[in-house]
Design an enzyme around this catalytic site. Structure first.
Site, PDB file in Angstrom:
ATOM      1  N   LYS A   9       1.006  -1.059   0.165  1.00  0.00           N
ATOM      2  CA  LYS A   9      -0.126   0.090   0.065  1.00  0.00           C
ATOM      3  C   LYS A   9       0.827   1.063   0.053  1.00  0.00           C
ATOM      4  O   LYS A   9       2.248   1.249   0.077  1.00  0.00           O
ATOM      5  CB  LYS A   9      -1.044  -0.124   1.074  1.00  0.00           C
ATOM      6  CG  LYS A   9      -1.906  -1.166   1.128  1.00  0.00           C
ATOM      7  CD  LYS A   9      -2.734  -1.290   2.444  1.00  0.00           C
ATOM      8  CE  LYS A   9      -3.771  -2.524   2.402  1.00  0.00           C
ATOM      9  NZ  LYS A   9      -4.767  -2.459   3.601  1.00  0.00           N
ATOM     10  N   PHE A  57     -15.264   3.311   7.870  1.00  0.00           N
ATOM     11  CA  PHE A  57     -13.672   3.582   7.687  1.00  0.00           C
ATOM     12  C   PHE A  57     -13.520   3.581   6.113  1.00  0.00           C
ATOM     13  O   PHE A  57     -12.579   3.858   5.556  1.00  0.00           O
ATOM     14  CB  PHE A  57     -12.620   2.353   8.053  1.00  0.00           C
ATOM     15  CG  PHE A  57     -12.896   0.933   7.555  1.00  0.00           C
ATOM     16  CD1 PHE A  57     -12.611   0.526   6.566  1.00  0.00           C
ATOM     17  CD2 PHE A  57     -13.660   0.284   8.552  1.00  0.00           C
ATOM     18  CE1 PHE A  57     -12.653  -0.714   6.296  1.00  0.00           C
ATOM     19  CE2 PHE A  57     -13.740  -1.248   8.424  1.00  0.00           C
ATOM     20  CZ  PHE A  57     -13.552  -1.644   6.949  1.00  0.00           C
ATOM     21  N   ARG A  85      -1.536 -14.675   3.624  1.00  0.00           N
ATOM     22  CA  ARG A  85      -2.211 -14.219   4.653  1.00  0.00           C
ATOM     23  C   ARG A  85      -1.447 -14.178   6.310  1.00  0.00           C
ATOM     24  O   ARG A  85      -1.610 -13.306   6.863  1.00  0.00           O
ATOM     25  CB  ARG A  85      -3.672 -14.765   4.882  1.00  0.00           C
ATOM     26  CG  ARG A  85      -4.646 -14.276   3.929  1.00  0.00           C
ATOM     27  CD  ARG A  85      -5.109 -12.807   3.810  1.00  0.00           C
ATOM     28  NE  ARG A  85      -5.918 -12.683   4.847  1.00  0.00           N
ATOM     29  CZ  ARG A  85      -6.869 -11.599   5.125  1.00  0.00           C
ATOM     30  NH1 ARG A  85      -6.625 -10.460   4.300  1.00  0.00           N
ATOM     31  NH2 ARG A  85      -7.721 -11.283   6.115  1.00  0.00           N
ATOM     32  N   THR A  91      -5.385  -8.072  10.702  1.00  0.00           N
ATOM     33  CA  THR A  91      -5.551  -6.704   9.890  1.00  0.00           C
ATOM     34  C   THR A  91      -4.957  -5.440  10.822  1.00  0.00           C
ATOM     35  O   THR A  91      -4.662  -4.414  10.126  1.00  0.00           O
ATOM     36  CB  THR A  91      -7.095  -6.412   9.968  1.00  0.00           C
ATOM     37  OG1 THR A  91      -7.751  -7.418   9.009  1.00  0.00           O
ATOM     38  CG2 THR A  91      -7.517  -5.188   9.150  1.00  0.00           C
ATOM     39  N   ARG A 102       2.948  -6.823   9.306  1.00  0.00           N
ATOM     40  CA  ARG A 102       2.174  -6.082   9.910  1.00  0.00           C
ATOM     41  C   ARG A 102       2.540  -5.929  11.367  1.00  0.00           C
ATOM     42  O   ARG A 102       2.741  -4.731  11.803  1.00  0.00           O
ATOM     43  CB  ARG A 102       0.625  -6.241   9.747  1.00  0.00           C
ATOM     44  CG  ARG A 102      -0.050  -5.943   8.479  1.00  0.00           C
ATOM     45  CD  ARG A 102      -1.570  -6.618   8.335  1.00  0.00           C
ATOM     46  NE  ARG A 102      -2.298  -6.026   7.223  1.00  0.00           N
ATOM     47  CZ  ARG A 102      -3.447  -6.477   6.877  1.00  0.00           C
ATOM     48  NH1 ARG A 102      -3.838  -7.495   7.331  1.00  0.00           N
ATOM     49  NH2 ARG A 102      -3.906  -6.268   5.517  1.00  0.00           N
ATOM     50  N   ASN A 112      -1.720  -0.152   7.310  1.00  0.00           N
ATOM     51  CA  ASN A 112      -1.248  -1.565   7.574  1.00  0.00           C
ATOM     52  C   ASN A 112      -0.499  -2.339   6.613  1.00  0.00           C
ATOM     53  O   ASN A 112      -0.474  -3.315   6.378  1.00  0.00           O
ATOM     54  CB  ASN A 112      -2.277  -2.397   8.254  1.00  0.00           C
ATOM     55  CG  ASN A 112      -3.454  -2.727   7.048  1.00  0.00           C
ATOM     56  OD1 ASN A 112      -3.334  -2.059   6.182  1.00  0.00           O
ATOM     57  ND2 ASN A 112      -4.435  -3.372   7.239  1.00  0.00           N
TER      58      ASN A 112
HETATM   59  P1  IDP Z   1      -7.664  -7.211   5.574  1.00  0.00           P
HETATM   60  O1  IDP Z   1      -6.765  -6.302   4.979  1.00  0.00           O
HETATM   61  O2  IDP Z   1      -6.893  -7.924   6.860  1.00  0.00           O
HETATM   62  O3  IDP Z   1      -8.203  -8.433   4.706  1.00  0.00           O
HETATM   63  P2  IDP Z   1     -10.327  -5.940   5.941  1.00  0.00           P
HETATM   64  O4  IDP Z   1     -11.157  -6.212   6.955  1.00  0.00           O
HETATM   65  O5  IDP Z   1     -10.577  -6.706   4.561  1.00  0.00           O
HETATM   66  O6  IDP Z   1      -8.938  -6.394   6.212  1.00  0.00           O
HETATM   67  O7  IDP Z   1     -10.284  -4.543   5.624  1.00  0.00           O
HETATM   68  C1  IDP Z   1      -9.385  -3.875   4.477  1.00  0.00           C
HETATM   69  C2  IDP Z   1      -8.636  -2.829   4.687  1.00  0.00           C
HETATM   70  O8  IDP Z   1      -9.400  -1.547   5.369  1.00  0.00           O
HETATM   71  C3  IDP Z   1      -7.663  -3.129   6.056  1.00  0.00           C
HETATM   72  O9  IDP Z   1      -6.620  -3.796   5.533  1.00  0.00           O
HETATM   73  C4  IDP Z   1      -7.306  -1.866   6.543  1.00  0.00           C
HETATM   74  O10 IDP Z   1      -6.412  -0.973   5.916  1.00  0.00           O
HETATM   75  C5  IDP Z   1      -8.649  -0.943   6.511  1.00  0.00           C
HETATM   76  N1  IDP Z   1      -9.236  -1.015   7.952  1.00  0.00           N
HETATM   77  C6  IDP Z   1     -10.074  -2.062   8.134  1.00  0.00           C
HETATM   78  N2  IDP Z   1     -10.666  -1.928   9.475  1.00  0.00           N
HETATM   79  C7  IDP Z   1     -10.516  -0.549   9.662  1.00  0.00           C
HETATM   80  C8  IDP Z   1     -10.649   0.003  10.825  1.00  0.00           C
HETATM   81  O11 IDP Z   1     -11.653  -0.112  11.568  1.00  0.00           O
HETATM   82  N3  IDP Z   1     -10.388   1.530  10.597  1.00  0.00           N
HETATM   83  C9  IDP Z   1      -9.498   1.872   9.576  1.00  0.00           C
HETATM   84  N4  IDP Z   1      -9.267   1.125   8.470  1.00  0.00           N
HETATM   85  C10 IDP Z   1      -9.774  -0.099   8.460  1.00  0.00           C
HETATM   86 MG    MG Z   2      -9.686  -7.991   3.397  1.00  0.00          MG
END
Ligand code: IDP
Ligand code: MG
Length: 156
Positions: A9, A57, A85, A91, A102, A112
């Site tokens: 990212k 978000f 993963r 996350t 991470r 992240n």
């Molecule tokens: P992942 O990337 O681990 O699959 P997802 O739940 O699919 O996680 O969320 C996608 C992306 O959205 C995350 O990687 C993160 O960058 C962002 N994200 C998820 N939850 C939050 C939050 O609570 N606050 C801010 N950003 C979030």
């Molecule tokens: Mg995801």
């Protein structure tokens, strides 16, 4: 054999961590079959993150992923989706285990560092979203037999 999409990212690129992040996957034995530096525009971000539309978000997430260049890649290997993963970690980087990308490089869920497909259906969809078929290369490595339980060539 599976293929999965990863994205370094914009924070990973800006912090100069592209090499360090790709190294984690390479040294695990995952094979890069596609790789490019690119801009994610709003339309592509909306398609990629369609499952998160409406979440609190979401707008911040789209702003984050479109904020600067990203490096997108396709990694191939046995159970690559699960393996990648696990290497990426949870996350929220604060909750991610030490030793994961991470967990070693991040502190905030909204910064992240890396994306990884979360299922075979997501991987198929996301790889097709970012790569044309001819951008993905199939090839052998001399290290494959030492990584993949293929027949080991004579060494002695
Ligand atoms: P992942 O990337 O681990 O699959 P997802 O739940 O699919 O996680 O969320 C996608 C992306 O959205 C995350 O990687 C993160 O960058 C962002 N994200 C998820 N939850 C939050 C939050 O609570 N606050 C801010 N950003 C979030
Ligand atoms: Mg995801």
């Amino acid at each position: 054999m599976e293929r999965t999409l990863i994205i370094v990212k914009p924070d990973g690129v800006q912090r100069g961590l592209v090499g360090a992040i790709l190294e984690r996957f390479e040294r695990r034995g995952l094979k890069l079959v596609g790789l490019k530096l690119m801009r994610i525009d709003r339309s592509l971000a909306e398609q990629h993150y369609a499952e998160h539309v409406g979440k609190g978000f979401y707008e911040g997430l789209v702003a984050y992923i479109t904020a600067g260049p990203v490096v997108v890649g396709v990694l191939e290997g046995p159970d690559a989706i699960e393996a990648v993963r696990a290497t990426v970690g949870a996350t929220n980087p604060v909750k991610a285990a030490a030793g994961t990308i991470r967990g070693d490089f991040g502190l905030a869920v909204g910064r992240n560092l890396v994306h990884a497909s979360d299922s075979p259906a997501s991987a198929r969809r996301e790889v097709a979203l970012f790569f044309r078929e001819e951008e993905l290369l199939s090839y052998t490595r001399s290290s494959d037999p030492w990584l993949l339980e293929q027949a080991i060539p004579p060494v002695w």
